[in-house]
Design an enzyme around this catalytic site. Structure first.
Site, PDB file in Angstrom:
ATOM      1  N   LYS A  71      -8.673  13.903   4.922  1.00 30.60           N
ATOM      2  CA  LYS A  71      -7.747  12.769   4.932  1.00 30.60           C
ATOM      3  C   LYS A  71      -6.770  12.978   6.068  1.00 30.60           C
ATOM      4  O   LYS A  71      -6.754  14.040   6.700  1.00 30.60           O
ATOM      5  CB  LYS A  71      -7.001  12.648   3.605  1.00 30.60           C
ATOM      6  CG  LYS A  71      -6.370  13.969   3.121  1.00 30.60           C
ATOM      7  CD  LYS A  71      -5.737  13.837   1.763  1.00 30.60           C
ATOM      8  CE  LYS A  71      -6.713  13.883   0.607  1.00 30.60           C
ATOM      9  NZ  LYS A  71      -6.735  12.737  -0.240  1.00 30.60           N
ATOM     10  N   ARG A  72      -5.932  11.960   6.318  1.00 28.92           N
ATOM     11  CA  ARG A  72      -4.885  12.143   7.312  1.00 28.92           C
ATOM     12  C   ARG A  72      -4.001  13.318   6.927  1.00 28.92           C
ATOM     13  O   ARG A  72      -3.840  13.630   5.747  1.00 28.92           O
ATOM     14  CB  ARG A  72      -4.010  10.874   7.379  1.00 28.92           C
ATOM     15  CG  ARG A  72      -4.632   9.773   8.166  1.00 28.92           C
ATOM     16  CD  ARG A  72      -4.861  10.158   9.584  1.00 28.92           C
ATOM     17  NE  ARG A  72      -3.634  10.156  10.335  1.00 28.92           N
ATOM     18  CZ  ARG A  72      -3.396   9.377  11.384  1.00 28.92           C
ATOM     19  NH1 ARG A  72      -4.318   8.541  11.828  1.00 28.92           N
ATOM     20  NH2 ARG A  72      -2.261   9.447  12.033  1.00 28.92           N
ATOM     21  N   HIS A  98       0.811  -1.228   0.000  1.00 31.88           N
ATOM     22  CA  HIS A  98       0.000   0.000   0.000  1.00 31.88           C
ATOM     23  C   HIS A  98       0.838   1.269   0.000  1.00 31.88           C
ATOM     24  O   HIS A  98       0.279   2.357   0.140  1.00 31.88           O
ATOM     25  CB  HIS A  98      -0.901   0.061   1.232  1.00 31.88           C
ATOM     26  CG  HIS A  98      -1.949  -1.001   1.295  1.00 31.88           C
ATOM     27  ND1 HIS A  98      -3.232  -0.808   0.847  1.00 31.88           N
ATOM     28  CD2 HIS A  98      -1.901  -2.264   1.751  1.00 31.88           C
ATOM     29  CE1 HIS A  98      -3.933  -1.913   1.047  1.00 31.88           C
ATOM     30  NE2 HIS A  98      -3.142  -2.808   1.603  1.00 31.88           N
ATOM     31  N   LYS A 102       0.638  14.585   1.361  1.00 30.93           N
ATOM     32  CA  LYS A 102      -0.725  14.869   0.902  1.00 30.93           C
ATOM     33  C   LYS A 102      -0.925  16.368   0.635  1.00 30.93           C
ATOM     34  O   LYS A 102      -1.911  16.790   0.057  1.00 30.93           O
ATOM     35  CB  LYS A 102      -1.749  14.369   1.913  1.00 30.93           C
ATOM     36  CG  LYS A 102      -1.729  12.838   2.059  1.00 30.93           C
ATOM     37  CD  LYS A 102      -2.736  12.348   3.073  1.00 30.93           C
ATOM     38  CE  LYS A 102      -2.610  10.887   3.414  1.00 30.93           C
ATOM     39  NZ  LYS A 102      -3.295   9.976   2.481  1.00 30.93           N
ATOM     40  N   LYS A 133     -14.871   7.999  -3.282  1.00 28.57           N
ATOM     41  CA  LYS A 133     -16.140   8.297  -2.596  1.00 28.57           C
ATOM     42  C   LYS A 133     -16.657   9.669  -3.014  1.00 28.57           C
ATOM     43  O   LYS A 133     -17.849   9.852  -3.294  1.00 28.57           O
ATOM     44  CB  LYS A 133     -15.930   8.288  -1.073  1.00 28.57           C
ATOM     45  CG  LYS A 133     -15.513   6.939  -0.530  1.00 28.57           C
ATOM     46  CD  LYS A 133     -14.930   7.027   0.890  1.00 28.57           C
ATOM     47  CE  LYS A 133     -14.173   5.756   1.228  1.00 28.57           C
ATOM     48  NZ  LYS A 133     -13.325   5.862   2.424  1.00 28.57           N
ATOM     49  N   THR A 178      -8.750   6.497  -1.540  1.00 29.73           N
ATOM     50  CA  THR A 178     -10.092   5.934  -1.690  1.00 29.73           C
ATOM     51  C   THR A 178     -11.137   7.029  -1.440  1.00 29.73           C
ATOM     52  O   THR A 178     -12.244   6.959  -1.967  1.00 29.73           O
ATOM     53  CB  THR A 178     -10.335   4.765  -0.706  1.00 29.73           C
ATOM     54  OG1 THR A 178      -9.799   5.125   0.572  1.00 29.73           O
ATOM     55  CG2 THR A 178      -9.674   3.499  -1.196  1.00 29.73           C
TER      56      THR A 178
HETATM   57  O1  H53 Z   1      -3.663   2.778   2.061  1.00 32.44           O
HETATM   58  C1  H53 Z   1      -4.767   3.092   1.225  1.00 32.44           C
HETATM   59  C2  H53 Z   1      -4.317   3.855  -0.006  1.00 32.44           C
HETATM   60  C3  H53 Z   1      -3.472   5.062   0.405  1.00 32.44           C
HETATM   61  C4  H53 Z   1      -2.361   4.636   1.351  1.00 32.44           C
HETATM   62  C5  H53 Z   1      -2.950   3.911   2.547  1.00 32.44           C
HETATM   63  C6  H53 Z   1      -1.970   3.444   3.575  1.00 32.44           C
HETATM   64  C7  H53 Z   1      -2.281   3.620   4.925  1.00 32.44           C
HETATM   65  O2  H53 Z   1      -3.433   4.201   5.258  1.00 32.44           O
HETATM   66  C8  H53 Z   1      -1.393   3.177   5.904  1.00 32.44           C
HETATM   67  C9  H53 Z   1      -0.234   2.524   5.557  1.00 32.44           C
HETATM   68  C10 H53 Z   1       0.057   2.333   4.223  1.00 32.44           C
HETATM   69  O3  H53 Z   1       1.165   1.677   3.876  1.00 32.44           O
HETATM   70  C11 H53 Z   1      -0.805   2.794   3.234  1.00 32.44           C
HETATM   71  O4  H53 Z   1      -1.636   5.746   1.786  1.00 32.44           O
HETATM   72  O5  H53 Z   1      -2.947   5.655  -0.754  1.00 32.44           O
HETATM   73  O6  H53 Z   1      -5.439   4.257  -0.724  1.00 32.44           O
HETATM   74  C12 H53 Z   1      -5.469   1.803   0.869  1.00 32.44           C
HETATM   75  O7  H53 Z   1      -4.753   1.088  -0.082  1.00 32.44           O
END
Ligand code: H53
Length: 798
Positions: A539-540, A349, A545, A651, A647
């Site tokens: 978002k976080r 991810h 970001k 949405k 994601t």
């Molecule tokens: O995972 C999301 C992605 C997003 C990515 C996130 C993510 C975390 O929330 C935490 C750890 C990590 O390695 C990745 O930042 O881009 O959409 C689901 O795949």
């Protein structure tokens, strides 16, 4: 029990509930109604809803994830059970509103952000599609911290005791308890077999939360909680080593006490490694137990089960399964490895180096002495393989990239790639980067192992439940149930230019904007202009970001409006929401800067109804459900190559927001499907960023050459947004001017132009509405049902 039976049963329970309390149903509070409905529907699910679907052409999925951000369950469950309308009618008879009652539920915040929410969407889709699955996670006592904003705009954190006194959706499964060892010693027995005598053990209690699919089945999300059976380490206690004895009890209860609040960042704490191992040991043992209980052999494990690793967090499950097979079931190394490497699949991810987990070899050796031996042996075998397959000239470079252990660090992503039969990224551009940039040597070594499965989101929660007004409109114009087949959204495409449909679609958006405006008024006491563009970044908080890029544009707009109030300015409400990891200084400073700017702009009477900045505290699933349907613009402005997928972008676009984004993650595919003319793309690409860095990126040059940018940053530095305090945002300013690793300054000019394009487009209501409708119509692909089908056909197939 049919739905009619449910109603009879509910009427009886209601009567009992009221009699016990000597009150009438009219006197019940919303909280009491919530408790009653939650309990009754939980019984209904457990007793009457089908489980254990037959294994069809795929295997059973064991989805291992340290996070499941499931959100509120009651409303979603009622909808999926098709009981929503009847319960709504029952409570209406007593003058109650079901929506208000559902507001009583506290979100279980067992995740940080995208990764955890994705896991929850996938559980929903698997239950809906009757894909046999169990989610395995941890039962944290405290979920992600609750956020509030202090007087000077700073983030404050508070513990989130999510279960309070009441959380009826879970039940304890005493029969499933596990025991997990830590530390101690290993003795060689014979061949590849060893004895491990752990120094101490921790027990795992299982809690099951039934996941109810839409008109589908129920299957468990199984969460493990640590506890100590023996209050003391008896031997040590008898030795007189009281303190150490006590320590072990503390370890057991502390183990699953709290979710680590970092997203996309590894902290490297021993307790986190213990959590990871505890999670894997309980889950793997449970998987093997169930498999054997069905009369199957261990060799058949990969034929019936897949263990899907959600990121590297559960990577230690690979050596754990090896250990069980070797030392408990006495298989040979070759047999054991053959089973392992056909059972695990790994989803990557992230490419961010700080998020790619590496553990200190000595720490693993101390806590998990048997596992480190297995990892070392795997590393040795990999070494032989690489040596055999690559030329001597290439070897050093390839080994540097592929080794499982390097400089006494165990690289968990490498362990996953070696131990999995399939590796996938989460959007096409990301999957390409995983294979070509992150693991090029592995891609050559393991041909056919690398895949893409673009993420998706569940339309049940993110359209049907979050946006009832839009859902009604879609129901009216779409034949068949789009909730189960999101490609049906395409049926509204021919209506995109139809003025009646446009008006109806616009009314939905207006209604949702008004509802959000009411929430903002209630939370912050600010009245926002519902005719303005609602421009949303939720978002976080993370530097990659680039919420600060958004902020710089806001400041530049403010300054331009102050200098030239007569200009034609399309009114905007900028809405932010999100949390920063408590230890992430720069992210917290960005939050504070947004609040500082908001405070000045919102108090400036000349900005009234023109420019407003809102920060909604405590971002969580239930808040996202209220913001997303009201958004006009979706800010997806990460530096290209850094956001694996995203994601929230899906949405927001499905709910009719126009994406304003970089060519990053799933934005690329959203733009392709929605049509380039229905999104606004700007900024550097992965390629041009490489070029920029190769030429030596100096952010200050952008500052010096762009007056708007200079004035915006100067205003942050000179105390304009911090009551004259010139130190408050000094680190942020200094970082932008002297480092700017995420190239905010390099993208500023392009971003500003893109924002101007948004404003211009919004002025033409008809074409704007056409674009937003086409976003809804064309993005059916981003349903998590499609993602799960991709997993089934590309990865989980037998
Ligand atoms: O995972 C999301 C992605 C997003 C990515 C996130 C993510 C975390 O929330 C935490 C750890 C990590 O390695 C990745 O930042 O881009 O959409 C689901 O795949």
């Amino acid at each position: 029990m049919s739905s009619a039976d449910f109603q009879t049963h509910f009427a009886l329970t209601l009567q009992q509930f009221c009699e016990e309390r000597f009150i009438t149903p009219e006197q019940l509070s919303d909280l009491q109604w919530y408790q009653l409905i939650a309990q009754t529907s939980q019984q209904y699910i457990l007793q009457n809803f089908p489980k254990n679907p037959p294994l069809a052409y795929t295997r059973k999925v064991n989805y291992l994830s340290m996070e499941f951000l499931i959100g509120r369950l009651l409303g979603n469950n009622l909808m999926n059970l098709e009981l929503y309308d009847s319960v709504e009618q029952i409570v209406a008879k007593y003058g109650k509103c079901l929506m208000d009652i559902l507001e009583q539920e506290r979100d279980p915040a067992l995740g940080n952000g995208g990764l955890g929410r994705l896991a929850a969407c996938y559980l929903d889709s698997m239950a809906t599609l009757s894909q046999p699955a169990i989610g395995y996670g941890l039962h944290y006592q405290y979920g992600l911290f609750r956020q509030s904003i202090g007087w000077s705009g700073e983030q404050r954190e508070e513990g989130d005791y999510w279960q309070r006194d009441f959380y009826p959706q879970q039940h304890h499964r005493a029969d499933l308890a596990q025991t997990v060892g830590f530390g101690g010693e290993v003795q060689h027995r014979e061949g590849d077999h060893y004895d491990w005598q752990p120094e101490w053990t921790i027990s795992g209690k299982a809690f099951d939360l039934p996941v109810v699919g839409y008109k589908g089945i129920q299957q468990p999300l199984r969460l493990w909680q640590g506890y100590s059976e023996t209050a003391f380490h008896l031997e040590k206690f008898n030795d007189g080593n009281y303190l150490q004895a006590e320590q072990n009890t503390i370890n057991a209860t502390k183990l699953t006490k709290v979710l680590y609040p970092n997203d996309n960042h590894q902290h490297g704490k021993a307790l986190r490694l213990m959590q990871q191992y505890f999670h894997c040991a309980c889950s793997v043992a449970d998987i093997v137990r169930q498999h054997l209980a069905q009369g199957r052999t261990l060799e058949q494990l990969p034929e019936f089960e897949v263990i899907q690793l959600n990121d590297t967090h559960p990577a230690i499950a690979i050596p754990e399964l090896m250990r069980l097979l070797l030392d408990q079931h006495h298989l040979s190394w070759e047999q054991a490895w053959d089973i392992c490497r056909h059972t695990f699949a790994y989803t990557n991810h992230t490419l961010l180096p700080e998020a790619l987990e590496q553990w200190d070899q000595h720490l693993i050796a101390k806590l998990l002495p048997r596992h480190i031996l297995i990892i070392e042996q795997l590393n040795h075998e990999l070494y032989q393989q690489v040596k055999a397959e690559f030329s001597p000239q290439e070897f050093a470079q390839v080994w540097q990239e592929t080794a499982l252990i390097m400089h006494s660090r165990v690289r968990m992503a490498n362990l996953c790639v070696v131990g999995a039969f399939a590796v996938n990224g989460v959007a096409q551009i990301h999957s390409d980067l995983v294979a070509n940039d992150l693991f090029p040597a592995y891609a050559r070594l393991f041909k056919g192992k690398f895949h893409n499965v673009t993420n998706g989101v569940t339309p049940r929660r993110w359209i049907r439940q979050a946006n009832p007004a839009l859902s009604q409109l879609l129901d009216k114009h779409i034949q068949g149930d789009w909730t189960q087949d999101l490609d049906r959204l395409a049926q509204i495409e021919p209506l995109a230019k139809n003025s009646e449909f446009q008006t109806a679609y616009d009314n939905v958006k207006q209604k949702n904007k008004q509802a959000l405006a009411q929430l903002i008024q209630a939370e912050l006491g600010i009245e926002v202009n519902c005719n303005a563009i609602f421009d949303v970044q939720i978002k976080r908080f993370h530097e990659y970001k680039r919420q600060h890029l958004n902020l710089l544009n806001i400041i530049a707009s403010y300054q331009s409006l102050k200098a030239n109030p007569a200009q034609n300015f399309v009114p905007r409400v900028f809405i932010f929401s999100g949390k920063a990891a408590p230890g992430y200084f720069m992210a917290k400073q960005i939050i504070q800067a947004i609040n500082g700017v908001a405070n000045v702009i919102n108090h400036d009477p000349t900005m009234k109804n023109r420019l407003q900045v809102i920060f909604l505290p405590d971002y969580r699933v239930s808040l996202a459900e209220k913001i997303i349907p009201a958004a006009d613009v979706s800010e997806q402005i990460s530096l290209a190559g850094k956001e694996a997928s995203g994601t929230g972008n899906m949405k927001l676009a499905l709910n009719g927001a126009i994406t304003l984004g970089t060519l990053d993650g799933a934005n690329v595919e959203i733009a392709d499907y929605a049509g380039q003319e229905n999104v606004v793309i700007f900024g550097h690409t992965v390629e041009s960023i490489k070029q920029l860095r190769a030429n030596g990126y100096i952010s200050k040059q952008y500052y010096e050459n762009n007056l708007e940018l200079k004035h915006a940053i100067d205003a942050l530095a000179n105390g304009t947004f911090s009551n004259g305090d010139t130190t408050r945002f000094a680190s942020l300013v200094n970082d932008m001017l002297n480092h700017d690793y995420f190239c905010v300054l390099a993208d500023f000019a392009a971003y500003r132009q893109a924002q101007a394009q948004i404003a211009a487009r919004y002025q033409n209501k008809t074409t704007w509405l056409e674009s937003t409708i086409l976003n809804t119509a064309r993005l059916g692909k981003f349903s998590s049902d499609r993602s799960i089908r991709d997993y089934q056909t590309r990865i989980w197939k037998k």
